[in-house]
Write a protein that holds these residues in place. Structure first.
Motif, mmCIF file in Angstrom:
data_model
loop_
_atom_site.group_PDB
_atom_site.id
_atom_site.type_symbol
_atom_site.label_atom_id
_atom_site.label_comp_id
_atom_site.label_asym_id
_atom_site.label_seq_id
_atom_site.Cartn_x
_atom_site.Cartn_y
_atom_site.Cartn_z
ATOM 1 N N TRP A 113 46.197 50.523 45.275
ATOM 2 C CA TRP A 113 46.243 49.497 44.230
ATOM 3 C C TRP A 113 45.391 49.903 43.030
ATOM 4 C CZ3 TRP A 113 48.856 45.500 42.532
ATOM 5 C CH2 TRP A 113 48.261 44.644 41.600
ATOM 6 N N ALA A 114 44.208 50.409 43.290
ATOM 7 C CA ALA A 114 43.320 50.835 42.209
ATOM 8 C C ALA A 114 43.940 51.986 41.421
ATOM 9 C CB ALA A 114 41.967 51.253 42.779
ATOM 10 N N ILE A 124 41.789 49.884 53.489
ATOM 11 C CA ILE A 124 41.157 50.818 52.557
ATOM 12 C C ILE A 124 42.212 51.597 51.779
ATOM 13 C CG2 ILE A 124 39.744 52.901 52.394
ATOM 14 C CD1 ILE A 124 38.194 51.788 54.868
ATOM 15 N N LEU A 125 43.235 52.073 52.482
ATOM 16 C CA LEU A 125 44.285 52.853 51.814
ATOM 17 C C LEU A 125 45.056 52.011 50.815
ATOM 18 C CD1 LEU A 125 45.625 55.014 54.791
ATOM 19 C CD2 LEU A 125 44.029 55.690 52.976
ATOM 20 N N LEU A 126 45.336 50.760 51.172
ATOM 21 C CA LEU A 126 46.039 49.874 50.251
ATOM 22 C C LEU A 126 45.183 49.577 49.023
ATOM 23 C CD1 LEU A 126 47.765 47.355 52.687
ATOM 24 C CD2 LEU A 126 48.902 48.939 51.107
ATOM 25 N N ARG A 152 46.904 53.549 36.465
ATOM 26 C CA ARG A 152 48.020 54.265 35.807
ATOM 27 C C ARG A 152 48.835 53.322 34.936
ATOM 28 N NH1 ARG A 152 49.615 59.249 38.056
ATOM 29 N NH2 ARG A 152 51.181 59.205 36.408
ATOM 30 N N LEU A 153 48.935 52.067 35.336
ATOM 31 C CA LEU A 153 49.762 51.114 34.607
ATOM 32 C C LEU A 153 49.007 50.387 33.504
ATOM 33 C CD1 LEU A 153 51.686 49.514 37.613
ATOM 34 C CD2 LEU A 153 52.575 51.171 35.967
ATOM 35 N N ALA A 154 47.702 50.549 33.464
ATOM 36 C CA ALA A 154 46.912 49.890 32.416
ATOM 37 C C ALA A 154 47.316 50.400 31.051
ATOM 38 C CB ALA A 154 45.417 50.143 32.655
ATOM 39 N N PRO A 155 47.440 49.530 30.079
ATOM 40 C CA PRO A 155 47.853 49.983 28.739
ATOM 41 C C PRO A 155 46.817 50.895 28.110
ATOM 42 C CG PRO A 155 47.123 47.692 28.697
ATOM 43 C CD PRO A 155 47.198 48.088 30.145
#
Length: 201
Positions: free
Chosen positions: A187-188, A181-183, A193-196
């Motif tokens: 990841w989400a 769950i934490l991973l 944050r990294l989405a353009p």
């Protein structure tokens, strides 16, 4: 005082996973609630007992009965709370306690309109704190019940409707489920944050 004894509910592994995921999702609000003091300890214990009255976890019943007594709740009020009766509780807490009962009965699949009433009564922030408290005790109840069922099975008295695989899956599966769950949450978060950023026309 004598703790009210009632029938224990039986939960499966997918429900346990969802209850655990919900609790972890609200963990930040739970800590914020403790720091803010906007929900008194007595109020929180009433919430704990209201949820436990539905699920029937004897460990949570004993533990939170002790804490509730320390917070000044009377033996009669505790008895009534564990029987699903809230007449002795402060009127200002009634909406939260009824929602706590509804949340437990629906195993976390609560009615959005019911939660909106909590928000209307207490405001968004305190409503989140109430939800976090409910999710914490819901997790405690479900894990406690699975653990109790496994112990009872070892003693030769399995819970009706339960299975050894469900019990083992809950009691020991938590070791795998929490990192999963934490991973997934991490990841989400980083994927977002990294989405353009969309360009403006």
């Amino acid at each position: 005082m004598d703790v009210v004894l009632f029938n224990q509910r039986v939960f499966d592994v997918p429900t346990f996973y969802q209850v655990l995921e919900n609790m972890l999702a609200s963990s930040g609000d739970l800590w914020a609630s403790h720091r803010s003091g906007q929900i008194s300890k007595a109020f929180q214990e009433r919430i704990m007992l209201a949820v436990t009255s539905v699920n029937g976890c004897r460990y949570c019943s004993y533990f939170h009965t002790s804490l509730a007594l320390k917070e000044g709740l009377s033996a009669d009020e505790i008895h009534h709370l564990l029987s699903g009766e809230f007449a002795d509780a402060p009127a200002a807490e009634a909406v939260a306690l009824l929602f706590a009962e509804h949340y437990a009965e629906s195993a976390g699949h609560y009615d959005v309109a019911a939660y909106q009433r909590v928000t209307d009564q207490y405001g968004d922030k305190v409503a989140r704190y109430i939800l976090a408290s409910i999710r914490m005790i819901m997790f405690g109840n479900v894990y406690g019940l699975m653990f109790d069922a496994l112990q009872s099975r070892v003693r030769g008295k399995p819970f009706p409707g339960s299975s050894v695989w469900q019990e083992i899956g809950g009691v020991f599966g938590i070791i795998v489920f929490i990192p999963m769950i934490l991973l997934r949450r991490a990841w989400a978060y980083f994927a977002g944050r990294l989405a353009p950023t969309p360009r403006k026309a």
